[in-house]
Structure formats: structure tokens, C-alpha cells
Scaffold this motif. Structure first.
Motif, PDB file in Angstrom:
ATOM      1  N   ASN A   4     -53.657 -39.235 -44.984  1.00 45.52           N
ATOM      2  CA  ASN A   4     -53.131 -38.387 -43.889  1.00 45.52           C
ATOM      3  C   ASN A   4     -52.682 -37.027 -44.416  1.00 45.52           C
ATOM      4  O   ASN A   4     -51.603 -36.531 -44.059  1.00 45.52           O
ATOM      5  N   THR A   5     -53.494 -36.443 -45.257  1.00 48.67           N
ATOM      6  CA  THR A   5     -53.129 -35.208 -45.942  1.00 48.67           C
ATOM      7  C   THR A   5     -54.192 -34.136 -45.726  1.00 48.67           C
ATOM      8  O   THR A   5     -55.389 -34.427 -45.742  1.00 48.67           O
ATOM      9  N   VAL A   6     -53.724 -32.913 -45.537  1.00 50.01           N
ATOM     10  CA  VAL A   6     -54.609 -31.768 -45.433  1.00 50.01           C
ATOM     11  C   VAL A   6     -54.232 -30.782 -46.534  1.00 50.01           C
ATOM     12  O   VAL A   6     -53.048 -30.643 -46.864  1.00 50.01           O
ATOM     13  N   TYR A   7     -55.236 -30.137 -47.114  1.00 41.23           N
ATOM     14  CA  TYR A   7     -55.037 -29.184 -48.198  1.00 41.23           C
ATOM     15  C   TYR A   7     -55.568 -27.814 -47.799  1.00 41.23           C
ATOM     16  O   TYR A   7     -56.465 -27.698 -46.955  1.00 41.23           O
ATOM     17  N   LEU A   8     -55.035 -26.800 -48.435  1.00 43.83           N
ATOM     18  CA  LEU A   8     -55.557 -25.448 -48.289  1.00 43.83           C
ATOM     19  C   LEU A   8     -55.605 -24.824 -49.671  1.00 43.83           C
ATOM     20  O   LEU A   8     -54.568 -24.505 -50.242  1.00 43.83           O
ATOM     21  N   GLN A   9     -56.813 -24.690 -50.202  1.00 44.83           N
ATOM     22  CA  GLN A   9     -57.007 -24.011 -51.471  1.00 44.83           C
ATOM     23  C   GLN A   9     -57.193 -22.529 -51.183  1.00 44.83           C
ATOM     24  O   GLN A   9     -58.112 -22.140 -50.454  1.00 44.83           O
ATOM     25  N   MET A  10     -56.304 -21.715 -51.746  1.00 53.38           N
ATOM     26  CA  MET A  10     -56.324 -20.285 -51.491  1.00 53.38           C
ATOM     27  C   MET A  10     -56.641 -19.558 -52.788  1.00 53.38           C
ATOM     28  O   MET A  10     -55.866 -19.628 -53.749  1.00 53.38           O
ATOM     29  N   ASN A  11     -57.767 -18.875 -52.800  1.00 52.57           N
ATOM     30  CA  ASN A  11     -58.192 -18.107 -53.967  1.00 52.57           C
ATOM     31  C   ASN A  11     -58.241 -16.624 -53.628  1.00 52.57           C
ATOM     32  O   ASN A  11     -58.242 -16.247 -52.454  1.00 52.57           O
ATOM     33  N   SER A  12     -58.308 -15.805 -54.660  1.00 52.47           N
ATOM     34  CA  SER A  12     -58.394 -14.350 -54.479  1.00 52.47           C
ATOM     35  C   SER A  12     -57.334 -13.851 -53.500  1.00 52.47           C
ATOM     36  O   SER A  12     -57.636 -13.080 -52.577  1.00 52.47           O
ATOM     37  N   LEU A  13     -56.128 -14.279 -53.700  1.00 52.51           N
ATOM     38  CA  LEU A  13     -55.059 -13.946 -52.766  1.00 52.51           C
ATOM     39  C   LEU A  13     -54.764 -12.458 -52.773  1.00 52.51           C
ATOM     40  O   LEU A  13     -54.857 -11.776 -53.801  1.00 52.51           O
ATOM     41  N   LYS A  14     -54.410 -11.967 -51.585  1.00 50.83           N
ATOM     42  CA  LYS A  14     -54.111 -10.557 -51.378  1.00 50.83           C
ATOM     43  C   LYS A  14     -52.674 -10.430 -50.875  1.00 50.83           C
ATOM     44  O   LYS A  14     -52.141 -11.366 -50.274  1.00 50.83           O
ATOM     45  N   PRO A  15     -52.065  -9.261 -51.057  1.00 51.49           N
ATOM     46  CA  PRO A  15     -50.703  -9.071 -50.533  1.00 51.49           C
ATOM     47  C   PRO A  15     -50.613  -9.364 -49.031  1.00 51.49           C
ATOM     48  O   PRO A  15     -49.586  -9.875 -48.563  1.00 51.49           O
ATOM     49  N   GLU A  16     -51.662  -9.081 -48.285  1.00 50.51           N
ATOM     50  CA  GLU A  16     -51.637  -9.331 -46.838  1.00 50.51           C
ATOM     51  C   GLU A  16     -51.693 -10.815 -46.481  1.00 50.51           C
ATOM     52  O   GLU A  16     -51.580 -11.178 -45.313  1.00 50.51           O
ATOM     53  N   ASP A  17     -51.889 -11.681 -47.473  1.00 50.44           N
ATOM     54  CA  ASP A  17     -51.815 -13.118 -47.239  1.00 50.44           C
ATOM     55  C   ASP A  17     -50.372 -13.626 -47.271  1.00 50.44           C
ATOM     56  O   ASP A  17     -50.121 -14.800 -46.964  1.00 50.44           O
ATOM     57  N   THR A  18     -49.444 -12.763 -47.617  1.00 54.72           N
ATOM     58  CA  THR A  18     -48.036 -13.148 -47.654  1.00 54.72           C
ATOM     59  C   THR A  18     -47.562 -13.561 -46.271  1.00 54.72           C
ATOM     60  O   THR A  18     -47.701 -12.817 -45.302  1.00 54.72           O
ATOM     61  N   ALA A  19     -47.030 -14.782 -46.180  1.00 54.63           N
ATOM     62  CA  ALA A  19     -46.603 -15.328 -44.898  1.00 54.63           C
ATOM     63  C   ALA A  19     -45.982 -16.700 -45.119  1.00 54.63           C
ATOM     64  O   ALA A  19     -46.074 -17.263 -46.217  1.00 54.63           O
ATOM     65  N   VAL A  20     -45.380 -17.210 -44.059  1.00 51.79           N
ATOM     66  CA  VAL A  20     -44.969 -18.615 -44.041  1.00 51.79           C
ATOM     67  C   VAL A  20     -46.149 -19.421 -43.484  1.00 51.79           C
ATOM     68  O   VAL A  20     -46.609 -19.135 -42.369  1.00 51.79           O
ATOM     69  N   TYR A  21     -46.592 -20.386 -44.246  1.00 51.79           N
ATOM     70  CA  TYR A  21     -47.735 -21.211 -43.865  1.00 51.79           C
ATOM     71  C   TYR A  21     -47.236 -22.556 -43.338  1.00 51.79           C
ATOM     72  O   TYR A  21     -46.447 -23.237 -43.999  1.00 51.79           O
ATOM     73  N   SER A  22     -47.732 -22.932 -42.176  1.00 56.93           N
ATOM     74  CA  SER A  22     -47.324 -24.194 -41.549  1.00 56.93           C
ATOM     75  C   SER A  22     -48.554 -25.041 -41.253  1.00 56.93           C
ATOM     76  O   SER A  22     -49.625 -24.510 -40.963  1.00 56.93           O
ATOM     77  N   CYS A  23     -48.377 -26.349 -41.303  1.00 52.70           N
ATOM     78  CA  CYS A  23     -49.480 -27.236 -40.983  1.00 52.70           C
ATOM     79  C   CYS A  23     -49.266 -27.857 -39.598  1.00 52.70           C
ATOM     80  O   CYS A  23     -48.142 -27.981 -39.126  1.00 52.70           O
ATOM     81  N   ASN A  24     -50.371 -28.209 -38.994  1.00 52.21           N
ATOM     82  CA  ASN A  24     -50.384 -28.785 -37.654  1.00 52.21           C
ATOM     83  C   ASN A  24     -51.326 -29.977 -37.638  1.00 52.21           C
ATOM     84  O   ASN A  24     -52.361 -29.952 -38.315  1.00 52.21           O
ATOM     85  N   ALA A  25     -50.964 -30.996 -36.872  1.00 48.86           N
ATOM     86  CA  ALA A  25     -51.838 -32.163 -36.749  1.00 48.86           C
ATOM     87  C   ALA A  25     -51.832 -32.654 -35.309  1.00 48.86           C
ATOM     88  O   ALA A  25     -50.760 -32.757 -34.693  1.00 48.86           O
ATOM     89  N   ASN A  26     -53.009 -32.946 -34.812  1.00 51.95           N
ATOM     90  CA  ASN A  26     -53.157 -33.560 -33.496  1.00 51.95           C
ATOM     91  C   ASN A  26     -53.291 -35.062 -33.729  1.00 51.95           C
ATOM     92  O   ASN A  26     -54.303 -35.510 -34.270  1.00 51.95           O
ATOM     93  N   VAL A  27     -52.253 -35.810 -33.319  1.00 52.66           N
ATOM     94  CA  VAL A  27     -52.115 -37.199 -33.749  1.00 52.66           C
ATOM     95  C   VAL A  27     -52.253 -38.165 -32.584  1.00 52.66           C
ATOM     96  O   VAL A  27     -51.646 -37.960 -31.517  1.00 52.66           O
ATOM     97  N   VAL A  28     -53.022 -39.216 -32.806  1.00 56.84           N
ATOM     98  CA  VAL A  28     -53.069 -40.351 -31.892  1.00 56.84           C
ATOM     99  C   VAL A  28     -52.025 -41.346 -32.402  1.00 56.84           C
ATOM    100  O   VAL A  28     -52.129 -41.855 -33.519  1.00 56.84           O
ATOM    101  N   LEU A  29     -51.012 -41.605 -31.592  1.00 57.08           N
ATOM    102  CA  LEU A  29     -49.885 -42.417 -32.048  1.00 57.08           C
ATOM    103  C   LEU A  29     -50.193 -43.909 -31.977  1.00 57.08           C
ATOM    104  O   LEU A  29     -50.909 -44.368 -31.081  1.00 57.08           O
ATOM    105  N   ALA A  30     -49.611 -44.634 -32.906  1.00 56.13           N
ATOM    106  CA  ALA A  30     -49.817 -46.083 -32.972  1.00 56.13           C
ATOM    107  C   ALA A  30     -48.807 -46.797 -32.098  1.00 56.13           C
ATOM    108  O   ALA A  30     -47.869 -47.445 -32.569  1.00 56.13           O
ATOM    109  N   ARG A  31     -48.981 -46.629 -30.809  1.00 51.43           N
ATOM    110  CA  ARG A  31     -48.144 -47.357 -29.859  1.00 51.43           C
ATOM    111  C   ARG A  31     -48.893 -47.516 -28.558  1.00 51.43           C
ATOM    112  O   ARG A  31     -49.957 -46.939 -28.368  1.00 51.43           O
ATOM    113  N   ALA A  32     -48.348 -48.311 -27.664  1.00 48.03           N
ATOM    114  CA  ALA A  32     -49.029 -48.645 -26.414  1.00 48.03           C
ATOM    115  C   ALA A  32     -49.496 -47.379 -25.702  1.00 48.03           C
ATOM    116  O   ALA A  32     -48.735 -46.429 -25.535  1.00 48.03           O
ATOM    117  N   GLY A  33     -50.765 -47.440 -25.292  1.00 45.61           N
ATOM    118  CA  GLY A  33     -51.334 -46.302 -24.594  1.00 45.61           C
ATOM    119  C   GLY A  33     -51.939 -45.257 -25.510  1.00 45.61           C
ATOM    120  O   GLY A  33     -52.630 -44.350 -25.049  1.00 45.61           O
TER     121      GLY A  33
END
Length: 121
Positions: free
Chosen positions: A75-104
Motif C-alpha cells: 500500500n505504498t506509492v513512491y515518487l523518484q525525483m531527479n534533476s530537481l530545480k528550485p521551482e520544485d520547492t514545495a510541500v509534497y502530499s500524497c493522496n489515495a482513493n481507497v475502497v474501505l474494508a467494511r460493509a458496502g
């Protein structure tokens, strides 16, 4: 469900970083996973995404430099970032669209706390 991102830091222009994001909780399946970023004074933008089947999507600004991948067993996602530039400076957040393990088997989007990437000499 919780998403925990890691791997941010300070890097010089031209350098590389690898971000990781692990999802945990009552997960039946994860559909699309993605990385977003928000720089100071700017709107959040989608950097890259990957579907459960492996289809990829990249922002034009990172295509050819960043690579998104995932490990469905971990359940892991990676982001390999190469040739980084100053304009890549930011807060990076991950998102997941999840099917929950419960009724329905409800589906919902989850966000992790961001990890700061600073590209500077």
C-alpha cells in the motif's frame, strides 16, 4: 485510513530525492494514488498519479524528471525525483482513493501530511 509520507529534505539543484507514502488502516483496495505539491503563494497542483493497473499521469513540469511507482502489497506509492530545480520547492502530499474494508465497500479519498522538499544551493 492514514497516509504517512516521508523522504523530503534539502537538496541542491540537479540532485535527487525519493518520496514514499504508506497507507494503513481498514483498506480493501486502493485505486488511484497520487502526489500533489503546493509551493508558497501558489495553488496545489497534481504532480503525478498512478492507477491500480499501473497507468501513469504526470504534470508537464515534471515529465521526464519524476517517476511515480507503487507497491500494491505494501500500500505504498513512491515518487523518484531527479534533476530537481528550485521551482520544485514545495510541500509534497500524497493522496489515495481507497475502497474501505467494511460493509458496502465505501470509497473515499485520503490525504497524508505533507513533506517539505527544498531545492536550493
Amino acid at each position: 485510513v492514514q497516509l504517512q509520507a516521508s523522504g523530503g529534505g534539502l537538496v541542491q539543484p540537479g540532485g535527487s530525492l525519493r518520496l514514499s507514502c504508506v497507507a494503513s488502516g481498514r483498506i480493501f483496495r486502493i485505486n488511484t494514488m497520487g502526489w500533489y505539491r503546493q509551493a508558497p503563494g501558489k495553488q496545489r497542483e497534481r504532480v503525478a498519479s498512478i492507477t491500480s493497473g499501473g497507468s501513469l499521469n504526470y504534470a508537464d513540469s515534471v515529465r521526464g524528471r519524476f517517476t511515480i511507482s507503487r507497491d500494491n502489497a505494501r500500500n505504498t506509492v513512491y515518487l523518484q525525483m531527479n534533476s530537481l530545480k528550485p521551482e520544485d520547492t514545495a510541500v509534497y502530499s500524497c493522496n489515495a482513493n481507497v475502497v474501505l474494508a467494511r460493509a458496502g465497500a465505501p470509497v473515499d479519498d485520503y490525504w497524508g501530511l505533507g513533506t517539505l522538499v527544498t531545492v536550493s544551493s
